[in-house]
Design a protein around this motif. Structure first.
Motif, mmCIF file in Angstrom:
data_model
loop_
_atom_site.group_PDB
_atom_site.id
_atom_site.type_symbol
_atom_site.label_atom_id
_atom_site.label_comp_id
_atom_site.label_asym_id
_atom_site.label_seq_id
_atom_site.Cartn_x
_atom_site.Cartn_y
_atom_site.Cartn_z
ATOM 1 N N ALA A 369 92.484 48.605 -19.975
ATOM 2 C CA ALA A 369 93.031 48.521 -18.616
ATOM 3 C C ALA A 369 94.488 48.954 -18.581
ATOM 4 N N LEU A 370 95.258 48.611 -19.618
ATOM 5 C CA LEU A 370 96.662 49.029 -19.679
ATOM 6 C C LEU A 370 96.788 50.541 -19.851
ATOM 7 N N ASP A 371 95.909 51.118 -20.671
ATOM 8 C CA ASP A 371 96.008 52.545 -20.974
ATOM 9 C C ASP A 371 95.541 53.420 -19.812
ATOM 10 N N THR A 372 94.585 52.944 -19.021
ATOM 11 C CA THR A 372 93.980 53.796 -17.996
ATOM 12 C C THR A 372 94.282 53.346 -16.568
ATOM 13 N N GLY A 373 94.707 52.095 -16.398
ATOM 14 C CA GLY A 373 94.876 51.562 -15.053
ATOM 15 C C GLY A 373 93.559 51.167 -14.413
ATOM 16 N N THR A 374 92.480 51.171 -15.184
ATOM 17 C CA THR A 374 91.149 50.817 -14.682
ATOM 18 C C THR A 374 90.855 49.366 -15.031
ATOM 19 N N LYS A 375 90.679 48.536 -14.031
ATOM 20 C CA LYS A 375 90.387 47.127 -14.247
ATOM 21 C C LYS A 375 88.916 46.965 -14.624
ATOM 22 N N VAL A 376 88.644 46.208 -15.691
ATOM 23 C CA VAL A 376 87.283 46.018 -16.191
ATOM 24 C C VAL A 376 86.745 44.672 -15.703
ATOM 25 N N PHE A 377 85.489 44.673 -15.249
ATOM 26 C CA PHE A 377 84.791 43.443 -14.868
ATOM 27 C C PHE A 377 83.443 43.411 -15.576
ATOM 28 N N PHE A 378 82.969 42.200 -15.882
ATOM 29 C CA PHE A 378 81.723 42.036 -16.641
ATOM 30 C C PHE A 378 80.662 41.373 -15.775
ATOM 31 N N ALA A 379 79.453 41.943 -15.828
ATOM 32 C CA ALA A 379 78.331 41.370 -15.093
ATOM 33 C C ALA A 379 77.934 40.030 -15.711
ATOM 34 N N ASP A 380 77.180 39.253 -14.961
ATOM 35 C CA ASP A 380 76.698 37.970 -15.466
ATOM 36 C C ASP A 380 75.679 38.194 -16.575
ATOM 37 N N PRO A 381 75.483 37.206 -17.472
ATOM 38 C CA PRO A 381 74.512 37.374 -18.567
ATOM 39 C C PRO A 381 73.108 37.621 -18.036
ATOM 40 N N HIS A 382 72.409 38.523 -18.692
ATOM 41 C CA HIS A 382 71.009 38.820 -18.383
ATOM 42 C C HIS A 382 70.830 39.198 -16.909
ATOM 43 N N SER A 383 71.745 39.991 -16.371
ATOM 44 C CA SER A 383 71.694 40.378 -14.956
ATOM 45 C C SER A 383 71.892 41.882 -14.798
ATOM 46 N N PRO A 384 70.958 42.692 -15.286
ATOM 47 C CA PRO A 384 71.141 44.148 -15.191
ATOM 48 C C PRO A 384 71.166 44.644 -13.748
ATOM 49 N N TRP A 385 70.586 43.863 -12.808
ATOM 50 C CA TRP A 385 70.588 44.314 -11.400
ATOM 51 C C TRP A 385 71.995 44.332 -10.801
ATOM 52 N N GLN A 386 72.972 43.756 -11.491
ATOM 53 C CA GLN A 386 74.342 43.808 -11.004
ATOM 54 C C GLN A 386 75.014 45.134 -11.353
ATOM 55 N N ARG A 387 74.330 45.951 -12.136
ATOM 56 C CA ARG A 387 74.781 47.323 -12.424
ATOM 57 C C ARG A 387 73.621 48.274 -12.117
ATOM 58 N N PRO A 388 73.128 48.283 -10.898
ATOM 59 C CA PRO A 388 71.879 49.009 -10.607
ATOM 60 C C PRO A 388 71.993 50.515 -10.794
ATOM 61 N N THR A 389 73.120 51.093 -10.384
ATOM 62 C CA THR A 389 73.275 52.548 -10.484
ATOM 63 C C THR A 389 73.249 52.991 -11.935
ATOM 64 N N ASN A 390 73.927 52.248 -12.777
ATOM 65 C CA ASN A 390 73.964 52.591 -14.199
ATOM 66 C C ASN A 390 72.593 52.413 -14.853
ATOM 67 N N GLU A 391 71.883 51.340 -14.509
ATOM 68 C CA GLU A 391 70.562 51.115 -15.089
ATOM 69 C C GLU A 391 69.597 52.218 -14.679
ATOM 70 N N ASN A 392 69.657 52.628 -13.422
ATOM 71 C CA ASN A 392 68.786 53.703 -12.959
ATOM 72 C C ASN A 392 69.104 55.021 -13.672
ATOM 73 N N THR A 393 70.386 55.303 -13.827
ATOM 74 C CA THR A 393 70.790 56.544 -14.500
ATOM 75 C C THR A 393 70.385 56.529 -15.966
ATOM 76 N N ASN A 394 70.503 55.372 -16.613
ATOM 77 C CA ASN A 394 70.077 55.288 -18.020
ATOM 78 C C ASN A 394 68.588 55.592 -18.157
ATOM 79 N N GLY A 395 67.803 55.175 -17.164
ATOM 80 C CA GLY A 395 66.386 55.521 -17.209
ATOM 81 C C GLY A 395 66.154 57.025 -17.138
ATOM 82 N N LEU A 396 66.953 57.725 -16.314
ATOM 83 C CA LEU A 396 66.860 59.182 -16.259
ATOM 84 C C LEU A 396 67.306 59.825 -17.572
ATOM 85 N N LEU A 397 68.358 59.244 -18.163
ATOM 86 C CA LEU A 397 68.888 59.831 -19.401
ATOM 87 C C LEU A 397 67.926 59.677 -20.565
ATOM 88 N N ARG A 398 67.061 58.681 -20.518
ATOM 89 C CA ARG A 398 66.103 58.505 -21.606
ATOM 90 C C ARG A 398 65.108 59.663 -21.688
#
Length: 455
Positions: A369-398
Motif C-alpha cells: 500500500a505504501l509503494d503503490t498507494g493502493t489500499k488492500v482489503f481482505f474478503a471474509d473467510p470462505h467467501s469467494p462470492w465477495q470477489r465475484p468478478t475475479n472468481e468468474n475471470t479465473n474460471g475463464l483463465l482455466r
C-alpha cells in the motif's frame, strides 16, 4: 491431640471411609479445579493459542501446554456444567471458612442450603490428613473429590491383540501380495481413520470383538496414556501431525495478517456499486510444483492483468527448509514485488483499492500500500462470492491454464497474450463491449480536462 484420644465412634467412621476407596497419593500442590480446566478448553475451542488460554484462566503457559499435549489437543473432560448434585469449589471454600470459624455441621448446611449428611461426609472424606489430623482445605478437598470421581477405562486395544495388529497394519499403509509378502516400492498413504471401522464389519462379519470407532483410533494415537498403538504411526496419517488441532484454530491460523482495518467491511462504499473505476479484485491460480499466476480484475471494466510469478533462484535444488525463504514464486516478498510492478503501470486514479482473499501471499500488504498507494482489503473467510468478478475471470483463465499443470512454463509475454485475449472478449454485462474498450474509455476520461460550469 493423639489418635487414642479420639472417640471410638469417630475412629470407626474414619476406618469405614478409608475402606471405601483406595489409598491416594499426596497431591503436593493440587491441580487447578475442573472449573478452571473447563474454562481453558472452552477458550481453546474458540481458536486462540494455548498460551492465551492459559493466561486467561490464570495458569502459567507451561501448565496449559502440558494439558494440551497430554490430552492430544482435545478436551479430556465434558465442557458442560456439572449438575447441582455435586459440591462446587466455591462451596468448599465456604465450608473451609465456616469450619475455621468453629461453625457446626448443621449451621454450615443451613448456610449452604445442603443436607447435613452431605457436609458431614465432605468433612470426613475430603479433609487433608498430612499433619496427622483432619484439617479441611478447599483445594485439597476439591482434588480428592475429583480423584474419587474418576472412572478410568482401559483402551480397547490393550486387551485385543488381533484388533490392534489389524489397525496398525492398515495405518502403516503396507501393501501385501496374496501370498502375504510385502510389496516394495514408494510409501503408500495410510487408510483414513474413518475407513477402518467400516471395513472391519466386512472382514469380520461374525466377530463382534473386532469393532472399534474411528474416534477410539485417534485417541489411541494422540492421547498420552492411552497408547496401545505405536506412537510413530501418526506420521502415516495424511496430516502427519502429532496433535489434533481444534477446528476453530485451524480456521484462524492463516489470518494473522488480517487486521480490523483491512477487512471487507472497511472498504469504501464506492467500490461496491462499480460506478467508479480503480477498484480491483485479486487472487492466485495455482499449478503443480508450487507454481502460480496472479490475477487482477478491475471491478468496473472487468479488465484483467496477469502477474508473472517466476520461481526464485535455488528452487528445487535443495530440500525445503521450515520457515525458510519461499522460493516457489508467490512468497510475501516476491508477491509484493510482482504486484507493485504491475499496479504502478496504471494511472494513480485507476489503482485505488485491491480486494484479496485470505491467503498469506499478501501478508506484506502494508508495504504494498505504501509503494503503490493502493489500499488492500481482505474478503471474509470462505467467501469467494465477495470477489465475484475475479472468481468468474479465473474460471475463464482455466481454459488457458488447466488445473494440474505447471504454470511456471509460461513467460510474461505469454501471460500478456492471454490477458489481451481475455480483455478483447465481449461481455454481456458490458453491453457486449469488451473490457479493453471500457478500460480505454476510462483512460480517456482521466486525460480529458474537466470543464467548469457556471450558474
Amino acid at each position: 491431640m493423639k489418635t487414642s484420644d479420639i472417640p471410638e465412634k469417630r475412629r470407626r467412621q474414619w476406618r469405614a471411609d478409608r475402606a471405601l476407596r483406595p489409598a491416594m497419593r499426596s497431591p503436593g500442590r493440587p491441580d487447578p479445579s475442573r472449573v478452571v480446566q473447563r474454562q481453558f478448553w472452552r477458550l481453546i475451542a474458540t481458536g486462540i493459542t494455548t498460551a492465551e488460554a492459559s493466561l486467561a484462566v490464570g495458569v502459567s503457559w507451561p501448565v496449559g501446554a502440558r494439558w494440551f499435549r497430554h490430552a492430544g489437543g482435545m478436551p479430556p473432560i465434558s465442557l458442560s456444567e456439572p449438575t447441582g448434585h455435586y459440591l462446587t469449589f466455591e462451596e468448599r471454600e465456604e465450608i473451609a471458612i465456616l469450619r475455621a470459624m468453629d461453625k457446626g455441621v448443621r449451621e454450615i448446611a443451613r448456610t449452604l442450603g445442603r443436607d447435613p449428611g452431605t457436609i458431614s461426609r465432605e468433612l470426613r472424606r475430603n479433609a487433608a490428613t498430612r499433619a496427622g489430623k483432619q484439617e479441611y482445605r478447599a483445594t485439597v478437598a476439591q482434588w480428592k473429590a475429583q480423584q474419587a470421581a474418576k472412572r478410568p477405562k482401559s483402551a480397547k486395544f490393550l486387551g485385543n491383540d488381533p484388533l490392534r495388529e489389524y489397525v496398525q497394519e492398515r495405518l502403516s499403509g503396507n501393501v501385501h501380495r496374496p501370498d502375504g509378502t510385502l510389496v516394495a516400492g514408494p510409501e503408500t498413504p495410510a487408510w483414513k481413520g474413518l475407513n477402518k471401522p467400516h471395513r472391519l464389519r466386512i472382514d469380520f462379519p461374525e466377530d463382534e470383538s473386532m469393532r472399534i470407532s474411528h474416534e477410539a483410533i485417534y485417541q489411541a494415537l494422540f492421547i498420552e496414556g492411552r497408547g496401545a498403538l505405536k506412537r510413530e504411526l501418526v506420521t502415516c496419517l495424511r496430516t502427519g501431525r502429532a496433535l489434533r488441532t481444534p477446528r476453530a484454530r485451524s480456521r484462524n491460523k492463516p489470518q494473522g495478517h488480517v487486521t480490523a482495518d483491512v477487512v471487507l467491511s472497511e472498504r469504501p462504499a464506492e467500490a461496491a456499486d462499480r460506478a467508479v473505476p480503480g477498484h480491483w479484485e485479486g487472487d492466485l491460480i495455482i499449478g503443480t510444483g508450487r507454481s502460480a499466476i496472479g490475477t487482477l480484475v478491475e471491478r468496473s471494466s472487468r479488465s484483467t492483468l496477469l502477474v508473472h510469478l517466476p520461481r526464485q533462484a535455488g528452487w528445487g535444488e535443495n530440500p525445503p527448509v521450515k520457515n525458510g525463504p519461499a522460493l516457489g514464486g508467490y512468497g510475501a516478498t516476491a508477491m509484493n514485488t510482482a504486484l507493485t510492478t504491475s499496479m504502478t503501470q496504471l494511472p494513480e486514479q485507476l489503482r485505488k483499492t485491491l480486494t484479496w482473499d485470505r491467503g498469506k501471499e499478501l501478508s506484506g500488504h502494508a508495504q504494498f500500500a505504501l509503494d503503490t498507494g493502493t489500499k488492500v482489503f481482505f474478503a471474509d473467510p470462505h467467501s469467494p462470492w465477495q470477489r465475484p468478478t475475479n472468481e468468474n475471470t479465473n474460471g475463464l483463465l482455466r481454459q488457458y491454464f488447466p488445473k494440474g499443470t505447471d504454470l511456471s512454463r509460461w513467460s510474461s509475454t505469454d501471460l500478456e497474450a492471454v490477458a489481451l485475449a481475455i480483455n478483447n472478449r465481449p461481455r454481456k454485462v458490458l453491453g457486449w463491449r469488451t473490457p479493453a474498450e471500457v478500460f480505454e474509455e476510462q483512460l480517456r476520461s482521466l486525460q480529458e480536462p474537466s470543464v467548469a460550469t457556471t450558474g
